[in-house]
Design a protein around this motif. Structure first.
Motif, mmCIF file in Angstrom:
data_model
loop_
_atom_site.group_PDB
_atom_site.id
_atom_site.type_symbol
_atom_site.label_atom_id
_atom_site.label_comp_id
_atom_site.label_asym_id
_atom_site.label_seq_id
_atom_site.Cartn_x
_atom_site.Cartn_y
_atom_site.Cartn_z
ATOM 1 N N LYS A 7 0.873 -1.175 0.000
ATOM 2 C CA LYS A 7 0.000 0.000 0.000
ATOM 3 C C LYS A 7 0.905 1.217 0.000
ATOM 4 N N ILE A 8 0.727 2.095 -1.009
ATOM 5 C CA ILE A 8 1.620 3.234 -1.191
ATOM 6 C C ILE A 8 0.802 4.514 -1.301
ATOM 7 N N LEU A 9 1.240 5.551 -0.578
ATOM 8 C CA LEU A 9 0.603 6.865 -0.624
ATOM 9 C C LEU A 9 1.488 7.809 -1.420
ATOM 10 N N ILE A 10 0.878 8.491 -2.395
ATOM 11 C CA ILE A 10 1.586 9.506 -3.167
ATOM 12 C C ILE A 10 0.840 10.822 -3.015
ATOM 13 N N THR A 11 1.496 11.788 -2.380
ATOM 14 C CA THR A 11 0.899 13.115 -2.291
ATOM 15 C C THR A 11 1.220 13.848 -3.586
ATOM 16 N N GLY A 12 0.277 14.658 -4.038
ATOM 17 C CA GLY A 12 0.476 15.334 -5.319
ATOM 18 C C GLY A 12 0.415 14.362 -6.482
ATOM 19 N N GLY A 13 -0.471 13.383 -6.371
ATOM 20 C CA GLY A 13 -0.543 12.329 -7.372
ATOM 21 C C GLY A 13 -1.426 12.619 -8.565
ATOM 22 N N ALA A 22 2.410 6.903 -9.761
ATOM 23 C CA ALA A 22 1.232 6.134 -9.361
ATOM 24 C C ALA A 22 0.898 5.075 -10.404
ATOM 25 N N GLN A 23 0.922 5.454 -11.654
ATOM 26 C CA GLN A 23 0.597 4.503 -12.720
ATOM 27 C C GLN A 23 1.592 3.349 -12.744
ATOM 28 N N THR A 24 2.861 3.660 -12.615
ATOM 29 C CA THR A 24 3.895 2.618 -12.620
ATOM 30 C C THR A 24 3.713 1.663 -11.446
ATOM 31 N N LEU A 25 3.433 2.200 -10.277
ATOM 32 C CA LEU A 25 3.269 1.358 -9.090
ATOM 33 C C LEU A 25 2.009 0.499 -9.164
ATOM 34 N N VAL A 26 0.916 1.062 -9.693
ATOM 35 C CA VAL A 26 -0.312 0.277 -9.878
ATOM 36 C C VAL A 26 -0.037 -0.872 -10.845
ATOM 37 N N GLU A 27 0.665 -0.574 -11.924
ATOM 38 C CA GLU A 27 0.999 -1.625 -12.897
ATOM 39 C C GLU A 27 1.874 -2.708 -12.279
ATOM 40 N N GLY A 28 2.639 -2.346 -11.237
ATOM 41 C CA GLY A 28 3.478 -3.307 -10.536
ATOM 42 C C GLY A 28 2.740 -4.101 -9.473
ATOM 43 N N GLY A 29 1.449 -3.813 -9.303
ATOM 44 C CA GLY A 29 0.636 -4.587 -8.372
ATOM 45 C C GLY A 29 0.406 -3.957 -7.008
ATOM 46 N N ALA A 30 0.837 -2.726 -6.827
ATOM 47 C CA ALA A 30 0.635 -2.057 -5.537
ATOM 48 C C ALA A 30 -0.746 -1.422 -5.463
ATOM 49 N N GLU A 31 -1.238 -1.284 -4.240
ATOM 50 C CA GLU A 31 -2.446 -0.492 -3.988
ATOM 51 C C GLU A 31 -1.961 0.934 -3.753
ATOM 52 N N VAL A 32 -2.317 1.839 -4.649
ATOM 53 C CA VAL A 32 -1.792 3.198 -4.597
ATOM 54 C C VAL A 32 -2.913 4.180 -4.286
ATOM 55 N N ILE A 33 -2.667 5.015 -3.288
ATOM 56 C CA ILE A 33 -3.587 6.091 -2.929
ATOM 57 C C ILE A 33 -2.911 7.393 -3.318
ATOM 58 N N ILE A 34 -3.617 8.195 -4.115
ATOM 59 C CA ILE A 34 -3.068 9.490 -4.512
ATOM 60 C C ILE A 34 -3.875 10.595 -3.853
ATOM 61 N N THR A 35 -3.168 11.637 -3.424
ATOM 62 C CA THR A 35 -3.847 12.791 -2.851
ATOM 63 C C THR A 35 -3.566 14.020 -3.705
ATOM 64 N N GLY A 36 -4.469 14.962 -3.589
ATOM 65 C CA GLY A 36 -4.336 16.234 -4.277
ATOM 66 C C GLY A 36 -5.417 17.172 -3.777
ATOM 67 N N ARG A 37 -5.318 18.441 -4.148
ATOM 68 C CA ARG A 37 -6.284 19.431 -3.666
ATOM 69 C C ARG A 37 -7.473 19.609 -4.595
ATOM 70 N N ASP A 38 -7.309 19.302 -5.869
ATOM 71 C CA ASP A 38 -8.363 19.526 -6.858
ATOM 72 C C ASP A 38 -9.092 18.217 -7.139
ATOM 73 N N ASN A 39 -10.353 18.136 -6.718
ATOM 74 C CA ASN A 39 -11.129 16.904 -6.845
ATOM 75 C C ASN A 39 -11.245 16.436 -8.294
ATOM 76 N N GLN A 69 -6.141 8.524 8.698
ATOM 77 C CA GLN A 69 -7.281 7.682 9.061
ATOM 78 C C GLN A 69 -7.808 6.916 7.856
ATOM 79 N N PHE A 70 -7.758 7.520 6.695
ATOM 80 C CA PHE A 70 -8.233 6.860 5.471
ATOM 81 C C PHE A 70 -7.350 5.690 5.065
ATOM 82 N N ILE A 71 -6.041 5.841 5.219
ATOM 83 C CA ILE A 71 -5.145 4.798 4.702
ATOM 84 C C ILE A 71 -4.878 3.667 5.677
ATOM 85 N N ARG A 72 -5.145 3.861 6.941
ATOM 86 C CA ARG A 72 -4.802 2.764 7.864
ATOM 87 C C ARG A 72 -5.816 1.692 7.923
#
Length: 72
Positions: A7-13, A22-39, A69-72
């Motif tokens: 499980k990997i968190l990328i801020t500014g994703g 994020a795309q590379t890590l997802v393709e590698g099989g990771a669960e990736v959570i990306i954060t950003g300010r613009d929905n 709290q979201f990622i744990r």
């Protein structure tokens, strides 16, 4: 490096290097959570990469707590 199942968190994703990573890590099989300010930009990036979006501004302590709290 083995990332499958991680499980990997990328801020500014939602743009640039964060989005490409994020795309590379997802393709590698990771669960990736990306954060950003613009929905909208974040949702678009999540659709393109397969990552899980979470709207947050890491400059705000309340958002950091919500992200934790979201990622744990």
């Amino acid at each position: 490096m083995k990332i499958n199942g991680s499980k990997i968190l990328i801020t500014g994703g939602s743009l640039g290097i964060g989005k490409a990573t994020a795309q590379t890590l997802v393709e590698g099989g990771a669960e990736v959570i990306i954060t950003g300010r613009d929905n909208n930009r974040l949702a678009s990036a999540a659709d393109m990469t397969g990552a899980i979006p979470f709207v947050a501004d890491v400059a705000k302590s309340d958002d950091i707590l919500k992200t934790y709290q979201f990622i744990r």
